[in-house]
Design an enzyme around this catalytic site. Structure first.
Site, PDB file in Angstrom:
ATOM      1  N   ASP A 271       0.853  -1.190   0.000  1.00 20.60           N
ATOM      2  CA  ASP A 271       0.000   0.000   0.000  1.00 20.60           C
ATOM      3  C   ASP A 271       0.890   1.241   0.000  1.00 20.60           C
ATOM      4  O   ASP A 271       2.005   1.213   0.543  1.00 20.60           O
ATOM      5  CB  ASP A 271      -0.921   0.018   1.220  1.00 20.60           C
ATOM      6  CG  ASP A 271      -1.868   1.215   1.196  1.00 20.60           C
ATOM      7  OD1 ASP A 271      -2.608   1.368   0.203  1.00 20.60           O
ATOM      8  OD2 ASP A 271      -1.851   2.003   2.156  1.00 20.60           O
TER       9      ASP A 271
ATOM     10  N   GLU B  68       0.757   5.714   0.466  1.00 17.81           N
ATOM     11  CA  GLU B  68       0.012   6.932   0.792  1.00 17.81           C
ATOM     12  C   GLU B  68       0.650   8.066   0.002  1.00 17.81           C
ATOM     13  O   GLU B  68       1.873   8.096  -0.181  1.00 17.81           O
ATOM     14  CB  GLU B  68       0.052   7.231   2.286  1.00 17.81           C
ATOM     15  CG  GLU B  68      -0.445   6.110   3.180  1.00 17.81           C
ATOM     16  CD  GLU B  68      -1.901   5.729   2.960  1.00 17.81           C
ATOM     17  OE1 GLU B  68      -2.628   6.510   2.318  1.00 17.81           O
ATOM     18  OE2 GLU B  68      -2.309   4.667   3.436  1.00 17.81           O
TER      19      GLU B  68
ATOM     20  N   GLU C 121      -6.125  18.303   2.881  1.00 13.93           N
ATOM     21  CA  GLU C 121      -7.006  17.143   2.791  1.00 13.93           C
ATOM     22  C   GLU C 121      -6.224  15.832   2.920  1.00 13.93           C
ATOM     23  O   GLU C 121      -6.708  14.864   3.492  1.00 13.93           O
ATOM     24  CB  GLU C 121      -7.809  17.159   1.480  1.00 13.93           C
ATOM     25  CG  GLU C 121      -6.973  17.180   0.200  1.00 13.93           C
ATOM     26  CD  GLU C 121      -6.633  18.594  -0.250  1.00 13.93           C
ATOM     27  OE1 GLU C 121      -6.354  18.761  -1.457  1.00 13.93           O
ATOM     28  OE2 GLU C 121      -6.664  19.514   0.595  1.00 13.93           O
TER      29      GLU C 121
ATOM     30  N   HIS D  71      -4.161  11.046   6.185  1.00 10.48           N
ATOM     31  CA  HIS D  71      -2.991  10.264   6.584  1.00 10.48           C
ATOM     32  C   HIS D  71      -2.403  10.676   7.929  1.00 10.48           C
ATOM     33  O   HIS D  71      -1.684   9.889   8.559  1.00 10.48           O
ATOM     34  CB  HIS D  71      -1.890  10.386   5.516  1.00 10.48           C
ATOM     35  CG  HIS D  71      -2.367  10.151   4.121  1.00 10.48           C
ATOM     36  ND1 HIS D  71      -3.123   9.056   3.775  1.00 10.48           N
ATOM     37  CD2 HIS D  71      -2.193  10.866   2.977  1.00 10.48           C
ATOM     38  CE1 HIS D  71      -3.400   9.108   2.481  1.00 10.48           C
ATOM     39  NE2 HIS D  71      -2.851  10.192   1.975  1.00 10.48           N
TER      40      HIS D  71
ATOM     41  N   HIS E 148      -5.422   6.474   7.578  1.00  9.23           N
ATOM     42  CA  HIS E 148      -4.773   5.586   6.635  1.00  9.23           C
ATOM     43  C   HIS E 148      -3.273   5.546   6.915  1.00  9.23           C
ATOM     44  O   HIS E 148      -2.603   6.582   6.985  1.00  9.23           O
ATOM     45  CB  HIS E 148      -5.024   6.069   5.195  1.00  9.23           C
ATOM     46  CG  HIS E 148      -6.448   5.923   4.768  1.00  9.23           C
ATOM     47  ND1 HIS E 148      -6.850   4.980   3.852  1.00  9.23           N
ATOM     48  CD2 HIS E 148      -7.570   6.575   5.154  1.00  9.23           C
ATOM     49  CE1 HIS E 148      -8.161   5.080   3.669  1.00  9.23           C
ATOM     50  NE2 HIS E 148      -8.616   6.040   4.456  1.00  9.23           N
TER      51      HIS E 148
ATOM     52  N   ASP F 299      -2.446  -0.752   6.683  1.00  6.35           N
ATOM     53  CA  ASP F 299      -3.359  -1.137   5.609  1.00  6.35           C
ATOM     54  C   ASP F 299      -2.874  -2.384   4.886  1.00  6.35           C
ATOM     55  O   ASP F 299      -3.677  -3.219   4.462  1.00  6.35           O
ATOM     56  CB  ASP F 299      -3.535   0.018   4.621  1.00  6.35           C
ATOM     57  CG  ASP F 299      -4.482   1.094   5.148  1.00  6.35           C
ATOM     58  OD1 ASP F 299      -4.953   0.956   6.295  1.00  6.35           O
ATOM     59  OD2 ASP F 299      -4.735   2.074   4.421  1.00  6.35           O
TER      60      ASP F 299
END
Length: 228
Positions: free
Chosen positions: A7, A9, A52, A57, A150, A155
């Site tokens: 994963d 970010e 945002e 995160h 997240h 994740d």
């Protein structure tokens, strides 16, 4: 078979607009069993973290400022991945960013065919149903209570559990198969199964043996147990 559940970010949605990766998390599986090996790296995106993205995160500019840039960690990331199959939820998104970063760093890109998309698997298995990672956790009873924000490694660990459910559920012989494979590897290519040095003792009790003998006697001399 080696697989990497992965994963990322990012600061946004499009590398073509200057957005960058800020975190990579990955979990290694061998024959669908977690090995305990992981890869986790925070990355300085060399650009401000949008509000945002920070909300999603929890990674801010101050935290990321002293982290390495991607070109400093890209080679180590590729070494960890190797030629393993990449298991990614919404693989097109992560592969797009990874290959953009690898290209900017002058490193080999990852073939799209190397990735398996768990989002696509979920949509094929459960057409018309929600297929987000959170939705799949609810479906399979995977605990994601720690997923307040997240995080790439968390994740990946959650996705590894979801992936095993998507492909048929955890099998009780997985760990045994891995142990046998490791034993064979350690013994070399000439490994062969051998008979036990001593036969296992019978588990029949005297009463059970007597009952069986009486049963066979009642069947007559043509009973299959009397044939040689």
């Amino acid at each position: 078979m080696r697989e990497i559940v992965l994963d990322t970010e990012t600061t946004g949605f499009e590398p073509s607009e200057g957005h960058r990766i800020v975190e990579i998390g990955a979990v290694e599986l061998f024959n669908h069993v977690p090995t305990g090996r992981t890869y986790h790296q925070y990355i300085n995106p060399q650009r401000p973290m949008p509000a945002e993205a920070f909300a999603v995160h929890g990674l801010g500019d101050d935290f990321l400022r002293d982290k390495p840039v991607f070109r400093e960690v890209g080679a180590a990331f590729l070494e960890f991945v190797g030629n393993a199959r990449l298991v990614i939820h919404n693989a097109a998104f992560d592969m797009k960013f990874l290959n953009a970063e690898l290209g900017w760093a002058g490193l080999p890109r990852l073939p799209d065919a190397q990735a398996v998309d768990t989002l696509a698997i979920a949509r094929r298995r459960f057409p018309g149903s929600p297929a987000s990672l959170d939705a799949l956790c609810r479906r399979f009873g995977v605990d994601n209570s720690a997923r307040e924000k997240h995080g790439a490694l968390l994740d990946s660990e959650i996705l590894a559990e979801v992936y095993l459910e998507l492909i048929g559920g955890r099998q009780p012989d997985f760990a045994l198969a891995t142990s046998v494979a490791e034993s064979r590897t350690q013994a070399g290519d000439n490994w062969r199964p051998r008979p036990r040095p001593r036969p296992l003792p019978s588990r029949l009790t005297e009463a059970e043996q007597s009952a069986h003998a009486a049963f066979v006697a009642a069947l007559g001399e043509n009973a299959i147990w009397n044939r040689t």
